[in-house]
Write a protein that holds these residues in place. Structure first.
Motif, PDB file in Angstrom:
ATOM      1  N   ILE A  11      18.317 -44.987   1.651  1.00 50.91           N
ATOM      2  CA  ILE A  11      18.656 -46.225   0.938  1.00 50.91           C
ATOM      3  C   ILE A  11      19.311 -45.970  -0.416  1.00 50.91           C
ATOM      4  N   GLY A  12      19.544 -44.703  -0.760  1.00 47.33           N
ATOM      5  CA  GLY A  12      20.205 -44.405  -2.023  1.00 47.33           C
ATOM      6  C   GLY A  12      19.395 -43.460  -2.879  1.00 47.33           C
ATOM      7  N   ASP A  13      19.778 -43.399  -4.148  1.00 42.49           N
ATOM      8  CA  ASP A  13      19.147 -42.495  -5.098  1.00 42.49           C
ATOM      9  C   ASP A  13      18.231 -43.272  -6.029  1.00 42.49           C
ATOM     10  N   ILE A  14      17.202 -42.613  -6.527  1.00 39.65           N
ATOM     11  CA  ILE A  14      16.268 -43.272  -7.433  1.00 39.65           C
ATOM     12  C   ILE A  14      16.986 -43.816  -8.668  1.00 39.65           C
ATOM     13  N   THR A  15      18.067 -43.164  -9.073  1.00 38.92           N
ATOM     14  CA  THR A  15      18.797 -43.632 -10.259  1.00 38.92           C
ATOM     15  C   THR A  15      19.560 -44.928  -9.995  1.00 38.92           C
ATOM     16  N   ASP A  16      19.662 -45.336  -8.728  1.00 39.40           N
ATOM     17  CA  ASP A  16      20.284 -46.629  -8.389  1.00 39.40           C
ATOM     18  C   ASP A  16      19.380 -47.794  -8.784  1.00 39.40           C
ATOM     19  N   ILE A  17      18.111 -47.505  -9.031  1.00 34.53           N
ATOM     20  CA  ILE A  17      17.137 -48.542  -9.381  1.00 34.53           C
ATOM     21  C   ILE A  17      16.719 -48.316 -10.828  1.00 34.53           C
ATOM     22  N   PRO A  18      16.909 -49.294 -11.697  1.00 34.88           N
ATOM     23  CA  PRO A  18      16.501 -49.091 -13.093  1.00 34.88           C
ATOM     24  C   PRO A  18      14.987 -49.008 -13.223  1.00 34.88           C
ATOM     25  N   LEU A  19      14.522 -48.314 -14.269  1.00 43.33           N
ATOM     26  CA  LEU A  19      13.091 -48.299 -14.550  1.00 43.33           C
ATOM     27  C   LEU A  19      12.608 -49.741 -14.714  1.00 43.33           C
ATOM     28  N   ARG A  20      11.447 -50.051 -14.133  1.00 45.75           N
ATOM     29  CA  ARG A  20      10.875 -51.400 -14.136  1.00 45.75           C
ATOM     30  C   ARG A  20      11.846 -52.417 -13.528  1.00 45.75           C
ATOM     31  N   GLY A  21      12.585 -51.970 -12.515  1.00 47.36           N
ATOM     32  CA  GLY A  21      13.550 -52.848 -11.861  1.00 47.36           C
ATOM     33  C   GLY A  21      13.450 -52.745 -10.356  1.00 47.36           C
ATOM     34  N   ALA A  22      14.396 -53.398  -9.689  1.00 42.72           N
ATOM     35  CA  ALA A  22      14.377 -53.446  -8.229  1.00 42.72           C
ATOM     36  C   ALA A  22      15.789 -53.440  -7.674  1.00 42.72           C
ATOM     37  N   ARG A  23      15.846 -53.179  -6.405  1.00 38.14           N
ATOM     38  CA  ARG A  23      17.089 -53.236  -5.645  1.00 38.14           C
ATOM     39  C   ARG A  23      16.736 -53.861  -4.305  1.00 38.14           C
ATOM     40  N   CYS A  24      17.601 -54.716  -3.806  1.00 38.96           N
ATOM     41  CA  CYS A  24      17.378 -55.354  -2.505  1.00 38.96           C
ATOM     42  C   CYS A  24      18.181 -54.602  -1.445  1.00 38.96           C
ATOM     43  N   VAL A  25      17.522 -54.282  -0.335  1.00 37.67           N
ATOM     44  CA  VAL A  25      18.154 -53.560   0.766  1.00 37.67           C
ATOM     45  C   VAL A  25      18.097 -54.444   2.002  1.00 37.67           C
ATOM     46  N   LYS A  26      19.245 -54.684   2.630  1.00 35.94           N
ATOM     47  CA  LYS A  26      19.275 -55.449   3.883  1.00 35.94           C
ATOM     48  C   LYS A  26      19.035 -54.495   5.042  1.00 35.94           C
ATOM     49  N   PHE A  35      11.280 -51.139  -5.490  1.00 34.79           N
ATOM     50  CA  PHE A  35      10.946 -51.204  -6.910  1.00 34.79           C
ATOM     51  C   PHE A  35      10.729 -49.807  -7.483  1.00 34.79           C
ATOM     52  N   ARG A  36      11.085 -49.660  -8.761  1.00 35.50           N
ATOM     53  CA  ARG A  36      10.827 -48.420  -9.509  1.00 35.50           C
ATOM     54  C   ARG A  36      10.033 -48.797 -10.753  1.00 35.50           C
ATOM     55  N   THR A  37       8.860 -48.207 -10.871  1.00 36.06           N
ATOM     56  CA  THR A  37       7.997 -48.522 -12.010  1.00 36.06           C
ATOM     57  C   THR A  37       8.414 -47.702 -13.232  1.00 36.06           C
ATOM     58  N   ALA A  38       7.809 -48.017 -14.362  1.00 36.17           N
ATOM     59  CA  ALA A  38       8.065 -47.268 -15.592  1.00 36.17           C
ATOM     60  C   ALA A  38       7.640 -45.810 -15.455  1.00 36.17           C
ATOM     61  N   ALA A  63       3.465 -52.442 -14.512  1.00 36.91           N
ATOM     62  CA  ALA A  63       2.502 -51.529 -13.897  1.00 36.91           C
ATOM     63  C   ALA A  63       2.901 -51.321 -12.432  1.00 36.91           C
ATOM     64  N   LYS A  64       2.012 -51.602 -11.482  1.00 33.85           N
ATOM     65  CA  LYS A  64       2.317 -51.454 -10.055  1.00 33.85           C
ATOM     66  C   LYS A  64       2.314 -52.823  -9.395  1.00 33.85           C
ATOM     67  N   ALA A  65       2.954 -53.784 -10.068  1.00 37.91           N
ATOM     68  CA  ALA A  65       3.006 -55.162  -9.570  1.00 37.91           C
ATOM     69  C   ALA A  65       4.343 -55.776  -9.944  1.00 37.91           C
ATOM     70  N   VAL A  66       4.645 -56.898  -9.284  1.00 36.17           N
ATOM     71  CA  VAL A  66       5.839 -57.681  -9.598  1.00 36.17           C
ATOM     72  C   VAL A  66       5.420 -59.142  -9.709  1.00 36.17           C
ATOM     73  N   THR A  67       5.993 -59.838 -10.674  1.00 39.13           N
ATOM     74  CA  THR A  67       5.743 -61.266 -10.837  1.00 39.13           C
ATOM     75  C   THR A  67       6.910 -62.035 -10.236  1.00 39.13           C
ATOM     76  N   CYS A  68       6.609 -62.929  -9.312  1.00 37.57           N
ATOM     77  CA  CYS A  68       7.629 -63.729  -8.647  1.00 37.57           C
ATOM     78  C   CYS A  68       8.359 -64.595  -9.680  1.00 37.57           C
ATOM     79  N   PRO A  69       9.687 -64.681  -9.588  1.00 39.95           N
ATOM     80  CA  PRO A  69      10.433 -65.468 -10.567  1.00 39.95           C
ATOM     81  C   PRO A  69      10.281 -66.981 -10.395  1.00 39.95           C
ATOM     82  N   LEU A  70       9.765 -67.451  -9.266  1.00 36.38           N
ATOM     83  CA  LEU A  70       9.664 -68.896  -9.047  1.00 36.38           C
ATOM     84  C   LEU A  70       8.413 -69.514  -9.657  1.00 36.38           C
ATOM     85  N   HIS A  71       7.243 -68.978  -9.321  1.00 39.70           N
ATOM     86  CA  HIS A  71       5.993 -69.618  -9.744  1.00 39.70           C
ATOM     87  C   HIS A  71       4.982 -68.632 -10.319  1.00 39.70           C
TER      88      HIS A  71
END
Length: 114
Positions: A11-26, A35-38, A63-71
């Protein structure tokens, strides 16, 4: 955990995902949020919140969680379970990191036990 008989999909390289960020893969199994944690840990879960289907890949990683952007539901990246008083879960996938090259195992999508 090892997955000796699993087929791994690059699915790519770890550097494709920013620290504390995500990438969507179809994938053939739907959209997967990676997701890549800090701390440089990588997790993969289905890219929809169990509450109202919000794109978890657009949420805030902490940490090891994600907060949904909707609710603001908080989902564990390790188990896929909703944390706190909320109930529900998304499937998780094994991730392999070989010197920064990331792969996921689509055949091993696991649903957290309630």
């Amino acid at each position: 955990m090892t997955w000796p008989n699993e087929t791994w999909h690059p699915i790519g390289d770890i550097t494709d995902i920013p620290l504390r960020g995500a990438r969507c893969v179809k994938t053939p199994r739907g959209k997967i949020a990676v997701f890549r944690t800090a701390e440089n840990e990588v997790f993969a879960i289905e890219d929809h919140c169990p509450h109202k289907g919000g794109a978890l890949s657009q949420g805030i990683v902490h940490a090891k969680a994600v907060t949904c952007p909707l609710h603001n539901w908080v989902i564990s990246l390790e188990t896929g379970r909703a944390l706190g008083a909320d109930q529900g879960a998304v499937r998780t996938l094994p991730v392999r990191n070989e010197n920064g090259a990331l792969s996921i195992a689509l055949g091993s999508m696991m649903m957290a036990a309630e």
